[in-house]
Structures are given as structure tokens and as C-alpha cells.
Design an enzyme around this catalytic site. Structure first.
Site, PDB file in Angstrom:
ATOM      1  N   TYR A 162       0.838  -1.203   0.000  1.00  0.00           N
ATOM      2  CA  TYR A 162       0.000   0.000   0.000  1.00  0.00           C
ATOM      3  C   TYR A 162       0.872   1.252   0.000  1.00  0.00           C
ATOM      4  O   TYR A 162       1.175   1.839   1.030  1.00  0.00           O
ATOM      5  CB  TYR A 162      -0.952  -0.010   1.195  1.00  0.00           C
ATOM      6  CG  TYR A 162      -2.042  -1.057   1.109  1.00  0.00           C
ATOM      7  CD1 TYR A 162      -2.288  -1.765  -0.064  1.00  0.00           C
ATOM      8  CD2 TYR A 162      -2.835  -1.347   2.218  1.00  0.00           C
ATOM      9  CE1 TYR A 162      -3.278  -2.723  -0.139  1.00  0.00           C
ATOM     10  CE2 TYR A 162      -3.842  -2.306   2.152  1.00  0.00           C
ATOM     11  CZ  TYR A 162      -4.056  -2.993   0.979  1.00  0.00           C
ATOM     12  OH  TYR A 162      -5.045  -3.949   0.911  1.00  0.00           O
ATOM     13  N   HIS A 210      -0.823 -12.154   0.136  1.00  0.00           N
ATOM     14  CA  HIS A 210      -1.681 -11.141  -0.473  1.00  0.00           C
ATOM     15  C   HIS A 210      -2.412 -11.636  -1.723  1.00  0.00           C
ATOM     16  O   HIS A 210      -3.615 -11.403  -1.872  1.00  0.00           O
ATOM     17  CB  HIS A 210      -0.849  -9.893  -0.814  1.00  0.00           C
ATOM     18  CG  HIS A 210      -1.658  -8.647  -0.937  1.00  0.00           C
ATOM     19  ND1 HIS A 210      -1.131  -7.400  -0.717  1.00  0.00           N
ATOM     20  CD2 HIS A 210      -2.948  -8.438  -1.248  1.00  0.00           C
ATOM     21  CE1 HIS A 210      -2.068  -6.483  -0.896  1.00  0.00           C
ATOM     22  NE2 HIS A 210      -3.180  -7.083  -1.229  1.00  0.00           N
ATOM     23  N   SER A 220     -12.827  -4.378  -0.151  1.00  0.00           N
ATOM     24  CA  SER A 220     -13.697  -3.590  -1.043  1.00  0.00           C
ATOM     25  C   SER A 220     -15.154  -3.985  -0.843  1.00  0.00           C
ATOM     26  O   SER A 220     -15.877  -4.253  -1.810  1.00  0.00           O
ATOM     27  CB  SER A 220     -13.292  -3.754  -2.503  1.00  0.00           C
ATOM     28  OG  SER A 220     -12.131  -3.014  -2.788  1.00  0.00           O
ATOM     29  N   PRO A 221     -15.642  -4.000   0.406  1.00  0.00           N
ATOM     30  CA  PRO A 221     -17.014  -4.462   0.664  1.00  0.00           C
ATOM     31  C   PRO A 221     -18.083  -3.530   0.095  1.00  0.00           C
ATOM     32  O   PRO A 221     -19.232  -3.946  -0.071  1.00  0.00           O
ATOM     33  CB  PRO A 221     -17.085  -4.497   2.200  1.00  0.00           C
ATOM     34  CG  PRO A 221     -16.084  -3.477   2.643  1.00  0.00           C
ATOM     35  CD  PRO A 221     -14.963  -3.579   1.646  1.00  0.00           C
ATOM     36  N   LEU A 222     -17.703  -2.300  -0.205  1.00  0.00           N
ATOM     37  CA  LEU A 222     -18.662  -1.348  -0.769  1.00  0.00           C
ATOM     38  C   LEU A 222     -18.523  -1.215  -2.284  1.00  0.00           C
ATOM     39  O   LEU A 222     -19.240  -0.438  -2.909  1.00  0.00           O
ATOM     40  CB  LEU A 222     -18.495   0.031  -0.107  1.00  0.00           C
ATOM     41  CG  LEU A 222     -18.726   0.055   1.398  1.00  0.00           C
ATOM     42  CD1 LEU A 222     -18.362   1.410   1.985  1.00  0.00           C
ATOM     43  CD2 LEU A 222     -20.184  -0.288   1.720  1.00  0.00           C
ATOM     44  N   GLY A 223     -17.580  -1.961  -2.872  1.00  0.00           N
ATOM     45  CA  GLY A 223     -17.391  -1.901  -4.315  1.00  0.00           C
ATOM     46  C   GLY A 223     -16.092  -1.268  -4.744  1.00  0.00           C
ATOM     47  O   GLY A 223     -15.777  -1.224  -5.929  1.00  0.00           O
TER      48      GLY A 223
END
Length: 304
Positions: A70, A148, A228-231
Site C-alpha cells: 500500500y 496477499h 472492497s465491501p462497498l465496491g
């Protein structure tokens, strides 16, 4: 982080009301903070990023997720791991309550001048990355270290053997795998045994290919952690997928993002979610999803 041995939430959490769940030997908040957006392209300033982490912690979040990779392509490697360490060092709350998970095997580069991602799953590389992660985080042993992403150039079992070295040497207290298939989960379990505690895969209303691993981890007693649970930060390909979530949100008077997270958490007690954020307001809204109870009728609507 302090380990807990009970299936009930640790007494460490009695001072706030966040929903907690088990991940290996730990009890931590079901909604964590994914750190990627604080360190890659279009990241906020360092001051804002630290404030986002502090505000999440102050609101009761006890689950921070980062990765060696990151950072901005061409920029300071391990930027987010170092940011997480700085944020914890300057936070005045109970640091021993915070689970910090990181990931090895990804790195940033450029392709035709465009920032991109690449993988290196060679065992010796994973061992090197893992030790560098511990150093960047300022810990002797990482709470939870994920492999990862599979490297098509390296047999999966060889990569997992590298992760096992990190566990056996005490660099990581527990191991997870990310972006893994059912078959890869079985390979990892055969090598790691009880050291494997979590699978972190992408899951959202616009990405449901991982639902098989949601069910498989539930069957095995492993934690499923949604990235990325919201997209994701990129604009969703099919906005209409969110229409039923917006309908339920209007009924409850909350953001549709809270409904998305509550829907994922309702898939089982083994579920955790890692929404990202560029602003404090975003993660504070996401954290409130653990207060939202969906009816079976609403869940059925969202599952259509």
C-alpha cells in the site's frame, strides 16, 4: 494485540458498543478500517490520514488492515504500514486492543507509465517482505499476516510454505490468505493447519464471485474478511446493483453503504468487513453499520 480465548467479546471492549467477532485467537471489531486508500494514488495528506485512523479508533474500531504494497507506484514503499505505526504511536487509547493485519506478496510498479500492481509469491520474497512488515509496524510479531495474492509463476503450495516459515519463526502470530479459491484454501490448510485463521477475499454487491468461499470458510470455521465491501474506490460498473440497498436504506434512514455492510455481516458470524476511507466521515458512517439490524425480508430482497 491481546489474545482472547473465550467465544464471547473480550472485556477490553466493554467501554464501547462496536460489534466484535472472533478471528483466530483474537476478538476484534467486525468492521475494520482498510488502509489502502490512505496511501495510494489520490491519497489524502498525512495529517488527514492520521486523523482518519485516530477517529476510527476513537469510535471503537479495533481492526486495522494494511499491506506491504500500500504505497504509490514509484513512491515510498510500505507507506501505509508506516502510517499505521505512526497513527498508533500518536494515539492515546488502548493500543493493545488493536488488531493490525498486513499482507505480503504484492508490490507496485508502472506499466506504460500507468501505476500498476504486480506479484511476487516466491517463498524467499514472502519471508523478506514479512520481516520488513514487522519492522515497519514496529512489532516483534505481526498479529495476522496474509499471503496477499497468488503468483501464477509460483506453485501455490510453495508460497504457503514461505508463509509457514514466517509463522514458525515467530514473525507472524497467525496466517491468512487473500484472493484465494476453495482449492487454494485447502492447500493452505494442509500446510498451515490451525495457523490459518482467515481468508480475505473481495465481496460486494457488484462482486459476488467469492460467495462460494464465504460458505466454505463458514463450514471450516475460518473467518471471512471482505475487502472492497462497498465496491471499491473506483466507480461501480453497474450502479443498479445498489438500488435495493438504497431502498432499504431509505426505510431505515441510513446510508446505503451501511446497508451493504450490514448485509455482508448478516451472512454469518464468521464475517468481517474492511471498508476503506479517505475522510473520517466515511469510516464513521461505515462503523455504524454494526448497529443496523436487517429483517429476513430485507435480506431476501438484497439477495435477489
Amino acid at each position: 494485540m491481546t489474545e482472547t480465548t473465550s467465544s464471547t467479546p473480550s472485556t477490553l471492549f466493554t467501554h464501547h458498543t462496536r460489534l466484535t467477532r472472533k478471528i483466530g485467537p483474537y476478538t476484534t471489531t467486525a468492521i475494520g478500517l482498510g488502509g489502502m486508500g490512505l496511501s495510494i494514488e489520490k491519497k489524502p495528506s498525512r495529517e488527514v490520514a492520521i486523523q482518519v485512523i485516530h477517529d476510527a479508533l476513537d469510535a471503537g474500531c479495533r481492526h486495522l488492515d494494511t499491506a506491504w504494497a500500500y504505497y504509490m507506484s514509484g513512491g515510498e514503499e510500505q507507506h501505509n504500514e508506516k502510517l499505521i505505526r505512526e497513527a498508533l504511536d500518536t494515539w492515546h487509547g488502548p493500543k493493545d486492543e488493536v488488531l493490525v493485519a498486513t499482507k505480503s506478496g504484492h508490490f507496485r510498479n508502472f506499466t506504460d507509465g500507468v501505476p500498476t500492481w504486480d506479484v511476487n509469491g516466491a517463498p524467499e520474497a514472502l519471508i523478506q517482505y514479512g520481516k520488513q512488515s514487522a519492522q515497519a509496524l514496529g512489532v516483534e510479531a505481526i498479529d495476522l499476516l496474509y499471503f496477499h495474492r497468488p503468483d501464477p509463476k509460483v506453485p501455490y503450495n510453495e508460497s504457503i510454505e514461505g508463509m509457514k516459515v514466517l509463522y514458525d519463526e515467530g514473525v507472524a502470530k497467525t496466517i491468512g490468505i487473500s484472493n484465494a479459491s476453495v482449492e487454494q484454501i485447502d492447500i493452505a490448510r494442509s500446510i498451515l493447519g490451525d495457523a490459518l485463521v482467515a481468508v480475505q477475499n473481495q465481496l460486494s454487491p457488484i462482486y459476488t464471485d467469492s460467495l462460494d468461499t464465504v460458505e466454505y470458510t463458514k463450514k471450516l470455521g475460518l473467518t471471512f474478511v471482505s475487502w472492497s465491501p462497498l465496491g471499491g474506490f473506483r466507480k461501480p460498473k453497474d450502479e443498479s446493483k445498489y438500488d435495493p440497498f438504497k431502498e432499504v436504506a431509505a426505510h431505515h434512514g441510513v446510508s446505503y453503504q451501511q446497508v451493504v455492510l450490514a448485509w455482508e455481516l448478516a451472512m454469518g458470524d464468521h464475517m468481517m468487513v474492511l471498508p476503506g476511507a479517505h475522510r473520517s466521515e466515511t469510516i464513521l458512517d461505515s462503523l455504524r453499520a454494526d448497529e443496523l439490524v436487517l429483517s429476513q425480508e430485507e435480506i431476501d430482497l438484497l439477495n435477489r
